[in-house]
Design a protein around this motif. Structure first.
Motif, PDB file in Angstrom:
ATOM      1  N   TYR A 132      45.288  39.380  37.524  1.00 36.61           N
ATOM      2  CA  TYR A 132      46.593  39.403  38.191  1.00 36.61           C
ATOM      3  C   TYR A 132      47.631  38.668  37.340  1.00 36.61           C
ATOM      4  CZ  TYR A 132      44.578  41.000  42.659  1.00 36.61           C
ATOM      5  OH  TYR A 132      43.968  41.720  43.643  1.00 36.61           O
ATOM      6  N   ARG A 133      47.249  37.494  36.839  1.00 38.42           N
ATOM      7  CA  ARG A 133      48.181  36.720  36.022  1.00 38.42           C
ATOM      8  C   ARG A 133      48.542  37.472  34.741  1.00 38.42           C
ATOM      9  NH1 ARG A 133      44.583  32.316  37.717  1.00 38.42           N
ATOM     10  NH2 ARG A 133      43.464  32.593  35.756  1.00 38.42           N
ATOM     11  N   GLY A 134      47.585  38.232  34.209  1.00 44.01           N
ATOM     12  CA  GLY A 134      47.848  39.018  33.003  1.00 44.01           C
ATOM     13  C   GLY A 134      48.929  40.062  33.226  1.00 44.01           C
ATOM     14  N   VAL A 135      48.954  40.660  34.425  1.00 44.60           N
ATOM     15  CA  VAL A 135      50.000  41.633  34.746  1.00 44.60           C
ATOM     16  C   VAL A 135      51.353  40.941  34.804  1.00 44.60           C
ATOM     17  CG1 VAL A 135      50.855  43.213  36.509  1.00 44.60           C
ATOM     18  CG2 VAL A 135      48.406  43.150  35.976  1.00 44.60           C
ATOM     19  N   VAL A 136      51.395  39.768  35.426  1.00 46.68           N
ATOM     20  CA  VAL A 136      52.640  38.999  35.486  1.00 46.68           C
ATOM     21  C   VAL A 136      53.129  38.686  34.077  1.00 46.68           C
ATOM     22  CG1 VAL A 136      53.653  36.781  36.165  1.00 46.68           C
ATOM     23  CG2 VAL A 136      52.125  37.999  37.737  1.00 46.68           C
ATOM     24  N   GLU A 137      52.211  38.271  33.214  1.00 46.22           N
ATOM     25  CA  GLU A 137      52.563  37.914  31.838  1.00 46.22           C
ATOM     26  C   GLU A 137      53.113  39.121  31.081  1.00 46.22           C
ATOM     27  OE1 GLU A 137      50.492  35.584  28.068  1.00 46.22           O
ATOM     28  OE2 GLU A 137      49.239  36.734  29.458  1.00 46.22           O
ATOM     29  N   PHE A 195      48.278  44.179  45.677  1.00 44.70           N
ATOM     30  CA  PHE A 195      48.692  45.562  45.887  1.00 44.70           C
ATOM     31  C   PHE A 195      49.871  45.910  44.977  1.00 44.70           C
ATOM     32  CE2 PHE A 195      51.248  48.766  48.222  1.00 44.70           C
ATOM     33  CZ  PHE A 195      50.295  49.770  48.339  1.00 44.70           C
ATOM     34  N   TYR A 196      50.695  44.923  44.638  1.00 46.16           N
ATOM     35  CA  TYR A 196      51.888  45.152  43.838  1.00 46.16           C
ATOM     36  C   TYR A 196      51.676  44.832  42.354  1.00 46.16           C
ATOM     37  CZ  TYR A 196      53.558  45.232  48.553  1.00 46.16           C
ATOM     38  OH  TYR A 196      53.693  45.550  49.882  1.00 46.16           O
ATOM     39  N   LEU A 197      50.515  44.264  42.042  1.00 45.13           N
ATOM     40  CA  LEU A 197      50.234  43.941  40.653  1.00 45.13           C
ATOM     41  C   LEU A 197      49.274  44.924  40.003  1.00 45.13           C
ATOM     42  CD1 LEU A 197      49.949  40.050  40.918  1.00 45.13           C
ATOM     43  CD2 LEU A 197      51.824  41.359  39.902  1.00 45.13           C
ATOM     44  N   ILE A 198      48.247  45.342  40.737  1.00 42.01           N
ATOM     45  CA  ILE A 198      47.247  46.223  40.120  1.00 42.01           C
ATOM     46  C   ILE A 198      46.940  47.462  40.951  1.00 42.01           C
ATOM     47  CG2 ILE A 198      46.136  44.269  38.951  1.00 42.01           C
ATOM     48  CD1 ILE A 198      43.884  44.476  41.056  1.00 42.01           C
ATOM     49  N   ASP A 199      47.646  47.661  42.071  1.00 41.05           N
ATOM     50  CA  ASP A 199      47.347  48.788  42.952  1.00 41.05           C
ATOM     51  C   ASP A 199      48.568  49.711  43.038  1.00 41.05           C
ATOM     52  OD1 ASP A 199      46.035  50.436  44.768  1.00 41.05           O
ATOM     53  OD2 ASP A 199      45.269  48.783  45.976  1.00 41.05           O
ATOM     54  N   LEU A 201      52.160  27.201  36.738  1.00 35.75           N
ATOM     55  CA  LEU A 201      53.171  27.418  37.774  1.00 35.75           C
ATOM     56  C   LEU A 201      53.039  28.809  38.382  1.00 35.75           C
ATOM     57  CD1 LEU A 201      56.258  25.749  36.033  1.00 35.75           C
ATOM     58  CD2 LEU A 201      54.640  24.737  37.653  1.00 35.75           C
ATOM     59  N   VAL A 202      52.650  29.792  37.580  1.00 32.92           N
ATOM     60  CA  VAL A 202      52.427  31.142  38.096  1.00 32.92           C
ATOM     61  C   VAL A 202      51.269  31.130  39.095  1.00 32.92           C
ATOM     62  CG1 VAL A 202      51.647  33.470  37.474  1.00 32.92           C
ATOM     63  CG2 VAL A 202      53.385  32.325  36.098  1.00 32.92           C
ATOM     64  N   GLU A 203      50.229  30.373  38.785  1.00 34.10           N
ATOM     65  CA  GLU A 203      49.092  30.263  39.696  1.00 34.10           C
ATOM     66  C   GLU A 203      49.538  29.706  41.047  1.00 34.10           C
ATOM     67  OE1 GLU A 203      45.063  30.178  41.098  1.00 34.10           O
ATOM     68  OE2 GLU A 203      46.114  31.300  39.544  1.00 34.10           O
ATOM     69  N   GLN A 204      50.388  28.701  41.020  1.00 36.50           N
ATOM     70  CA  GLN A 204      50.877  28.108  42.268  1.00 36.50           C
ATOM     71  C   GLN A 204      51.652  29.122  43.095  1.00 36.50           C
ATOM     72  OE1 GLN A 204      53.044  24.480  41.387  1.00 36.50           O
ATOM     73  NE2 GLN A 204      51.495  23.829  39.909  1.00 36.50           N
ATOM     74  N   TYR A 209      44.210  36.008  47.595  1.00 37.86           N
ATOM     75  CA  TYR A 209      44.225  35.626  46.180  1.00 37.86           C
ATOM     76  C   TYR A 209      43.400  34.373  45.899  1.00 37.86           C
ATOM     77  CZ  TYR A 209      45.977  34.130  41.631  1.00 37.86           C
ATOM     78  OH  TYR A 209      46.051  33.715  40.324  1.00 37.86           O
ATOM     79  N   ALA A 210      43.585  33.340  46.697  1.00 39.12           N
ATOM     80  CA  ALA A 210      42.903  32.070  46.435  1.00 39.12           C
ATOM     81  C   ALA A 210      41.392  32.178  46.577  1.00 39.12           C
ATOM     82  CB  ALA A 210      43.432  30.987  47.368  1.00 39.12           C
ATOM     83  N   ARG A 211      40.911  33.187  47.307  1.00 38.29           N
ATOM     84  CA  ARG A 211      39.463  33.340  47.529  1.00 38.29           C
ATOM     85  C   ARG A 211      38.802  34.220  46.482  1.00 38.29           C
ATOM     86  NH1 ARG A 211      41.226  34.583  52.842  1.00 38.29           N
ATOM     87  NH2 ARG A 211      40.330  36.670  52.669  1.00 38.29           N
ATOM     88  N   MET A 212      39.589  34.785  45.590  1.00 37.31           N
ATOM     89  CA  MET A 212      39.032  35.669  44.560  1.00 37.31           C
ATOM     90  C   MET A 212      38.383  34.864  43.444  1.00 37.31           C
ATOM     91  SD  MET A 212      41.986  38.575  44.217  1.00 37.31           S
ATOM     92  CE  MET A 212      41.940  40.000  45.295  1.00 37.31           C
ATOM     93  N   ASP A 213      37.543  35.536  42.633  1.00 34.53           N
ATOM     94  CA  ASP A 213      36.930  34.849  41.508  1.00 34.53           C
ATOM     95  C   ASP A 213      37.946  34.676  40.387  1.00 34.53           C
ATOM     96  OD1 ASP A 213      37.047  37.269  39.971  1.00 34.53           O
ATOM     97  OD2 ASP A 213      35.130  37.899  40.825  1.00 34.53           O
ATOM     98  N   PHE A 214      37.594  33.840  39.420  1.00 34.38           N
ATOM     99  CA  PHE A 214      38.536  33.493  38.364  1.00 34.38           C
ATOM    100  C   PHE A 214      38.953  34.718  37.565  1.00 34.38           C
ATOM    101  CE2 PHE A 214      39.525  32.429  33.991  1.00 34.38           C
ATOM    102  CZ  PHE A 214      40.491  31.446  34.154  1.00 34.38           C
ATOM    103  N   GLU A 215      38.010  35.610  37.249  1.00 40.71           N
ATOM    104  CA  GLU A 215      38.324  36.772  36.419  1.00 40.71           C
ATOM    105  C   GLU A 215      39.368  37.669  37.087  1.00 40.71           C
ATOM    106  OE1 GLU A 215      35.310  35.622  37.002  1.00 40.71           O
ATOM    107  OE2 GLU A 215      34.824  34.912  34.977  1.00 40.71           O
ATOM    108  N   THR A 216      39.267  37.846  38.399  1.00 39.54           N
ATOM    109  CA  THR A 216      40.241  38.690  39.099  1.00 39.54           C
ATOM    110  C   THR A 216      41.608  38.032  39.128  1.00 39.54           C
ATOM    111  OG1 THR A 216      38.454  39.552  40.491  1.00 39.54           O
ATOM    112  CG2 THR A 216      40.710  39.944  41.235  1.00 39.54           C
ATOM    113  N   ARG A 217      41.636  36.734  39.422  1.00 38.78           N
ATOM    114  CA  ARG A 217      42.919  36.030  39.406  1.00 38.78           C
ATOM    115  C   ARG A 217      43.556  36.106  38.020  1.00 38.78           C
ATOM    116  NH1 ARG A 217      39.960  32.137  42.414  1.00 38.78           N
ATOM    117  NH2 ARG A 217      39.849  30.750  40.604  1.00 38.78           N
ATOM    118  N   ASN A 218      42.718  36.013  36.990  1.00 41.54           N
ATOM    119  CA  ASN A 218      43.237  36.078  35.627  1.00 41.54           C
ATOM    120  C   ASN A 218      43.808  37.459  35.318  1.00 41.54           C
ATOM    121  OD1 ASN A 218      43.625  34.468  33.271  1.00 41.54           O
ATOM    122  ND2 ASN A 218      42.070  35.671  32.226  1.00 41.54           N
TER     123      ASN A 218
END
Length: 337
Positions: A240-245, A295-299, A216-219, A229-238
């Motif tokens: 971002y999700r790690g920061v949310v977690e 920008f708000y998750l890792i920048d 659901l976070v991915e959505q 975001y959707a055009r990034m590779d899996f590792e980068t998206r992961n």
């Protein structure tokens, strides 16, 4: 009526309604403590069937499956140990409702899936079940990543029970298995075959793809206003999700809520940028950097997100960030000292 009489979506919603997370779960021995007993039972059955085969004694259908696929079992045991360190297990939400009180919620989900499929797991059923479950009770990022391991644990548990019954030896795990027994309509030989086929499926499946299809976070994050975001590779998206977690864990809030707040900040920045450029030259091309959720998750926008959420990083984390933000000063200062 057996669980297999329901569609997976219907069963999943019923299960989710019964599950309640415990704020202070009772102390239990971890499921990882059971691995040595499971491994011992499986190896004992392997030796028993191997000796019977060498002595040219007629063996069962299950013996052939176990002897031919024992490497699959060994691989599953290794993967459980590698993928579920103790600190990860302890972070998983635990249930406050019986029969799985004090155990990880995702393990109870895994047991329901296995019972529904009669030990023959199918990725389509797993996906449908998890999506329907989350319509009632969203699973955390950690739980979704833990699901393959919990499925392996539950399959190994049922497999160990089945083979010990076949060789007529006691199994030291019945106190856990009584919470949800093996469907009685299945013969143990079929349980063994289905469990091994399930372990094969679990080893072959692309769990990265599965995770992103049910998260659901991915959505939420795919609603990035900048469309990056959707055009990034899996590792980068992961990442971002790690920061949310991590923010959700620190604040005790839902992960979706954290992700939506980051998206709202990006949408506000996009709206502000659009308004400020309507009065400027048409040759001006505004940057969409602040309209990107990253920008708000890792920048540099991370401080804005934390302020919006009411989060104040601990001193150690603030010091670490300062050092990373001033690498030249740190480097030259250390040389000077």
């Amino acid at each position: 009526m057996s669980s297999s009489a329901f569609r997976p979506e219907s069963l999943a919603r019923q299960v989710a309604e019964r599950h309640a997370i415990a704020a202070h779960p009772p102390s239990r021995r971890t499921l990882l403590d059971r691995l040595p007993k499971q491994e011992a039972a499986l190896r004992a059955a392997y030796r028993y069937f191997l000796e019977a085969t060498e002595a040219q004694v007629v063996t069962s259908y299950a013996a052939e499956w176990l002897l031919d696929n024992f490497y699959v079992l060994e691989q599953a045991l290794r993967e459980v140990r590698q993928d579920m360190p103790l600190h990860y297990y302890r972070q998983l939400p635990k249930l406050g409702t019986s029969p799985w009180e004090g155990y990880p919620r995702v393990y109870a989900v895994a047991r329901e899936l296995i019972a529904y499929s009669e030990h023959r797991l199918d990725i389509d059923q797993v996906t449908r079940f998890v999506r329907a479950y989350q319509q009632v009770a969203p699973l955390t990022i950690g739980e979704l990543w833990a699901l393959p391991t919990m499925l392996r644990l539950a399959v190994l548990e049922n497999l160990a029970q089945a083979v010990t019954r076949l060789i007529r030896q006691p199994y030291e795990g019945e106190e856990l298995s009584t919470a949800q027994p093996v469907p009685c309509e299945l013969a143990d030989e079929m349980v063994v075959a289905n469990c091994i086929l399930s372990l094969r499926m679990l080893a072959a499946e692309d769990w990265n793809k599965f995770f992103e299809s049910v998260s659901l976070v991915e959505q939420v994050l795919r609603g990035d206003p900048a469309g990056i975001y959707a055009r990034m590779d899996f590792e980068t998206r992961n990442r971002y999700r790690g920061v949310v977690e991590s923010l959700a864990l620190a604040l005790g809030r839902d992960e979706e809520e954290i992700a939506r707040e980051a998206i709202r900040l990006a949408e506000e920045a996009q709206s502000t940028t659009h308004q400020s450029t309507t009065y400027q030259s048409t040759n001006y091309q505004p940057s969409n950097r602040t309209a990107h959720v990253g920008f708000y998750l890792i920048d540099k926008g991370r401080a804005q997100l934390e302020a919006r959420l009411g989060y104040r990083p601990p001193l150690r984390e603030r010091l670490s960030r300062w050092l990373l933000d001033h690498p030249t000063l740190v480097y030259l200062g250390s040389i000077t000292l």
